[in-house]
Design a protein around this motif. Sequence first.
Motif, PDB file in Angstrom:
ATOM      1  N   ALA A  13       0.824  -1.212   0.000  1.00  0.00           N
ATOM      2  CA  ALA A  13       0.000   0.000   0.000  1.00  0.00           C
ATOM      3  C   ALA A  13       0.858   1.262   0.000  1.00  0.00           C
ATOM      4  N   SER A  17       2.765   1.051  -6.989  1.00  0.00           N
ATOM      5  CA  SER A  17       1.787   1.804  -7.768  1.00  0.00           C
ATOM      6  C   SER A  17       0.440   1.085  -7.768  1.00  0.00           C
ATOM      7  N   TYR A  18      -0.613   1.882  -7.766  1.00  0.00           N
ATOM      8  CA  TYR A  18      -1.954   1.317  -7.921  1.00  0.00           C
ATOM      9  C   TYR A  18      -2.405   1.370  -9.384  1.00  0.00           C
ATOM     10  N   HIS A  23      -5.668  -3.823  -7.715  1.00  0.00           N
ATOM     11  CA  HIS A  23      -6.649  -3.303  -6.772  1.00  0.00           C
ATOM     12  C   HIS A  23      -8.078  -3.309  -7.321  1.00  0.00           C
ATOM     13  N   ASN A  26     -10.308  -5.829  -3.151  1.00  0.00           N
ATOM     14  CA  ASN A  26      -9.801  -5.222  -1.930  1.00  0.00           C
ATOM     15  C   ASN A  26     -10.157  -6.088  -0.723  1.00  0.00           C
TER      16      ASN A  26
END
Length: 463
Positions: A13, A17-18, A23, A26
């Motif tokens: 987190a 990188s998201y 993601h 979740n």
Amino acid sequence: MTFNEEQLLQDEAKYCSYGDTVHYVNPPKIFDRCKGSYLFDAQDTPYLDLQMWYSAVNFGYANPRLDNALKKQIDQLPQLASQYLHPTKIELSKIIAQDMERKFGLPGRVHFNVGGSQSVDDSLKLVRNFCNGKSRMFAFEGGYHGRTLGASSITSSYRYRRRFGHFGERAQFIPFPYPFRRQKGMTPEEYAEKLVADFARLFENEYHGLWDPKAQQSEFAAFYIEPVQGTGGYVIPPRNFYPALKKVLDQHGILLVVDEIQMGFYRTGKLWSVEHFGITPDVLVFGKALTNGLNPLAGIWAREEMINPTTFPVGSTHSTFASNPLGTAVGLEVMHMLAEKDYERQVMESGAYFLEGLKSLQLQHKEIGDVDGLGLALRAELCGPDGFTPDKALLDKMVDIGLSGTLEYQGQKTGLVLDVGGYYKNVITFAPSLEISRSEIDQAITLLDQLLVRAKRELYTSK
């Protein structure tokens, strides 16, 4: 291997990188090992995988024969700059090119890159070069060709382009025949005929804007297709659609580029899914299962007129890791393996068995609006109580429960890995291992039934 899952998720987190697709669920799921049709978490809970890395691992996780081909190549020639040759690049190119010539009667050549999107970009270069710089393309609504800038321009979802500026040369998107959601009062075949007629109308005269009848020139260079739509929901068109569409393309000098990245390598019961539909490509893009997920390798085949050294000369495109020896060694072993076994029969029989199981589930759950399949590319469309209105929330809940590892099968905690697709993100797109056993298919149907019951209870009783 043991690890602190809580600490890893905290670090992920903070440091990762998201921007990728992790993601979508979740919390993100961490897996520890894999074998055959299963992934395993740190608690050694088995998860039956019905999407096999988006159809990249067609031949099962940790396939001994393919793993050994990789290990052998690591000991012999693990690295080599792509400006030099090595035997497996040439041998793999020859097998693919000769197969294409046998099936379609056209000599051609193979060009490698490291991933499907990158190979789509290479194909765009190839087409634009051959068509004297024409940069406009047709593609289908619901089509997916990747997320590089070039591939995004011919992928129909605006969400992949929205934040990256104006795509002035994005494709013109044409409706795809979607049998379950076809126009009322028409058979699937009639619906397909209507869509082709609507497309052909664009070329009736110069005032429709795409065709100069005096010069006999189209504004468009090529039409990019997935014979069976992948991310769009494993939508299988009526068999009369593509021959009629190809006739219109040929009449107006428009090339056909076939994207087999997800459906290639016997996913549909043929080496290439386009073989089911009686048409011949000018360019074919492949990837994913070529190396069974062991190494990034993809590529294009194109007919000789388009890709010969005079037309497409040295340095037209380049990638540092293109045609890397680890990838081509595994790809060559895949092609040898395919030649030794009747995968067409195996996949079609397993697919028919799986489809019957899905049809039995459909009789028990009115929320399954549609099931369909070609080989082991299968779909189940989740809907509301009317069996037609898309229900994304139900499928999202199913995905979450499946990844929780709290289903039960024969007294053991079990998980289920599903992939989400479709225009409304309400379609389970099934891409199980081509080596999946009958008992594993039975397990899949049992777990899907359990998953539907739980998801409906949790979703609807919480409202």
